[in-house]
Each structure stands twice: as C-alpha cells, then as structure tokens.
Design a protein around this motif. Structure first.
Motif, PDB file in Angstrom:
ATOM      1  N   UNK A 113       0.822  -1.208   0.000  1.00 17.27           N
ATOM      2  CA  UNK A 113       0.000   0.000   0.000  1.00 17.27           C
ATOM      3  C   UNK A 113       0.856   1.258   0.000  1.00 17.27           C
ATOM      4  N   UNK A 114       1.895   1.270   0.824  1.00 18.30           N
ATOM      5  CA  UNK A 114       2.776   2.436   0.894  1.00 18.30           C
ATOM      6  C   UNK A 114       3.543   2.601  -0.405  1.00 18.30           C
ATOM      7  N   UNK A 115       4.003   1.493  -0.977  1.00 16.75           N
ATOM      8  CA  UNK A 115       4.729   1.564  -2.248  1.00 16.75           C
ATOM      9  C   UNK A 115       3.895   2.159  -3.360  1.00 16.75           C
ATOM     10  N   UNK A 116       2.612   1.838  -3.371  1.00 19.81           N
ATOM     11  CA  UNK A 116       1.721   2.422  -4.378  1.00 19.81           C
ATOM     12  C   UNK A 116       1.489   3.900  -4.106  1.00 19.81           C
ATOM     13  N   UNK A 154       5.942   2.288 -11.108  1.00 19.45           N
ATOM     14  CA  UNK A 154       5.049   1.235 -11.574  1.00 19.45           C
ATOM     15  C   UNK A 154       4.303   0.581 -10.433  1.00 19.45           C
ATOM     16  N   UNK A 155       3.603  -0.493 -10.728  1.00 16.44           N
ATOM     17  CA  UNK A 155       2.861  -1.194  -9.681  1.00 16.44           C
ATOM     18  C   UNK A 155       3.791  -1.734  -8.602  1.00 16.44           C
ATOM     19  N   UNK A 156       3.299  -1.837  -7.386  1.00 18.44           N
ATOM     20  CA  UNK A 156       4.130  -2.270  -6.263  1.00 18.44           C
ATOM     21  C   UNK A 156       4.665  -3.681  -6.454  1.00 18.44           C
ATOM     22  N   UNK A 157       3.985  -4.507  -7.202  1.00 20.00           N
ATOM     23  CA  UNK A 157       4.433  -5.882  -7.411  1.00 20.00           C
ATOM     24  C   UNK A 157       5.754  -5.926  -8.184  1.00 20.00           C
ATOM     25  N   UNK A 158       6.069  -4.877  -8.938  1.00 17.78           N
ATOM     26  CA  UNK A 158       7.306  -4.842  -9.714  1.00 17.78           C
ATOM     27  C   UNK A 158       8.431  -4.071  -9.021  1.00 17.78           C
ATOM     28  N   UNK A 211      14.860  -2.831  -7.592  1.00 21.37           N
ATOM     29  CA  UNK A 211      15.848  -2.455  -6.581  1.00 21.37           C
ATOM     30  C   UNK A 211      17.231  -2.848  -7.098  1.00 21.37           C
ATOM     31  N   UNK A 212      18.238  -1.983  -6.918  1.00 18.96           N
ATOM     32  CA  UNK A 212      19.580  -2.287  -7.420  1.00 18.96           C
ATOM     33  C   UNK A 212      20.145  -3.591  -6.841  1.00 18.96           C
ATOM     34  N   UNK A 213      21.091  -4.174  -7.600  1.00 19.57           N
ATOM     35  CA  UNK A 213      21.716  -5.431  -7.186  1.00 19.57           C
ATOM     36  C   UNK A 213      22.386  -5.286  -5.826  1.00 19.57           C
ATOM     37  N   UNK A 214      22.355  -6.365  -5.065  1.00 23.92           N
ATOM     38  CA  UNK A 214      22.990  -6.377  -3.755  1.00 23.92           C
ATOM     39  C   UNK A 214      22.004  -6.199  -2.615  1.00 23.92           C
TER      40      UNK A 214
END
Length: 154
Positions: free
Chosen positions: A107-110, A125-129, A134-137
């Motif tokens: 919810x917060x990500x959206x 984009x959508x929170x599912x993606x 997120x960067x590697x690591x």
C-alpha cells in the motif's frame, strides 16, 4: 420583545476557573490511564500445575476454538514435543506479522511512487514490480537480515 432584550447576567468563566477545570480533567485522565494499564501487569491466575498426570497437550494451546477445536490438518503436532510445537506457534505468529507488514508495504509503495528518497526515486510502476527494480545487492542484504532474524528466533 422584552424577552429578546434580556441580557444574561452570567459572566463567562475566568481563566482561573478554566485552568482548574483543565487541571482536574488532566489529573483524571492520568489516573484512569495508570489504573487501566496496571491491569496489564497483574499476574495471571494459574489454575493448573505441571505434573505427570497433567502433561502437555497440543489441544490446550490458545487458539483451539469451537467449532474446529485444535486445527492441525497435516499432523505436525502428532510428532512434535512441547518445545517444538511452541516454536512452530512462534514461527506462525512471526510469519503472520511479516505478511501483514508486506501488505502495508504494498500500500505504501503504491502511495509514494516516485516521491521516495530511496534509490533516487527511480522505482516506479505497480508495487508488485518494485522489488525487481531495486539495485543489485539489496536482495542479498534482505535475505541476510531475514536469515539472522530466523536464526536468532530458533
């Protein structure tokens, strides 16, 4: 018409009266909060003592409610001792709380898409993606923290 011209003889309460009323209300609120929270620290009454006749039973654990009773469809409790079963219960509660936090994270990500200070606000984009953006690591760091928490719990 004479009733409309009637001027009230009551004077407004003075500041001293208002302060004393406020002080009384604050004292009452503090006392009630203290008395209410004292119940949380009162010792619980224990009706059973541990004896060989009164051994541990999985059906006595909290959560065994009618009409289902003790719900264990896969039979984990049949092979588990008391310590293992309590560890299962702790893991179940912990994973439930993590799942609730994950939903809040969606919810917060959206809601804050593109406005976060994290990762230069490039995640969109959508929170599912979001996790794949997120960067590697960072995924290794997350897995390390989760593993440390699980090892500490067990």
């Amino acid at each position: 018409f004479e009733q409309q011209q009637h001027i009230s003889t009551h004077s407004p309460p003075t500041i001293k009266v208002l302060q004393s009323q406020l002080f009384f209300t604050m004292k009452l609120a503090i006392i009630s909060a203290i008395l209410g929270s004292a119940a949380a620290f009162a010792p619980a009454s224990v009706s059973k003592t541990s004896t060989s006749l009164n051994a541990f039973s999985a059906s006595d654990l909290p959560g065994a409610l009618p009409p289902m009773g003790f719900f264990d469809p896969l039979g984990f409790a049949d092979k588990a001792d008391e310590k293992t079963l309590k560890r299962y219960r702790e893991a179940e509660v912990t994973h439930g709380r993590v799942a609730m936090l994950a939903v809040i994270g969606f919810f917060v990500g959206e809601a804050v898409e593109g406005s976060s200070f994290l990762f230069d606000a490039q995640i969109s984009g959508p929170a599912i993606t979001h996790f794949t953006q997120v960067p590697d690591g960072w995924d290794a760091l997350i897995v390390t923290f989760i593993g440390a928490a699980e090892a500490q719990r067990a």
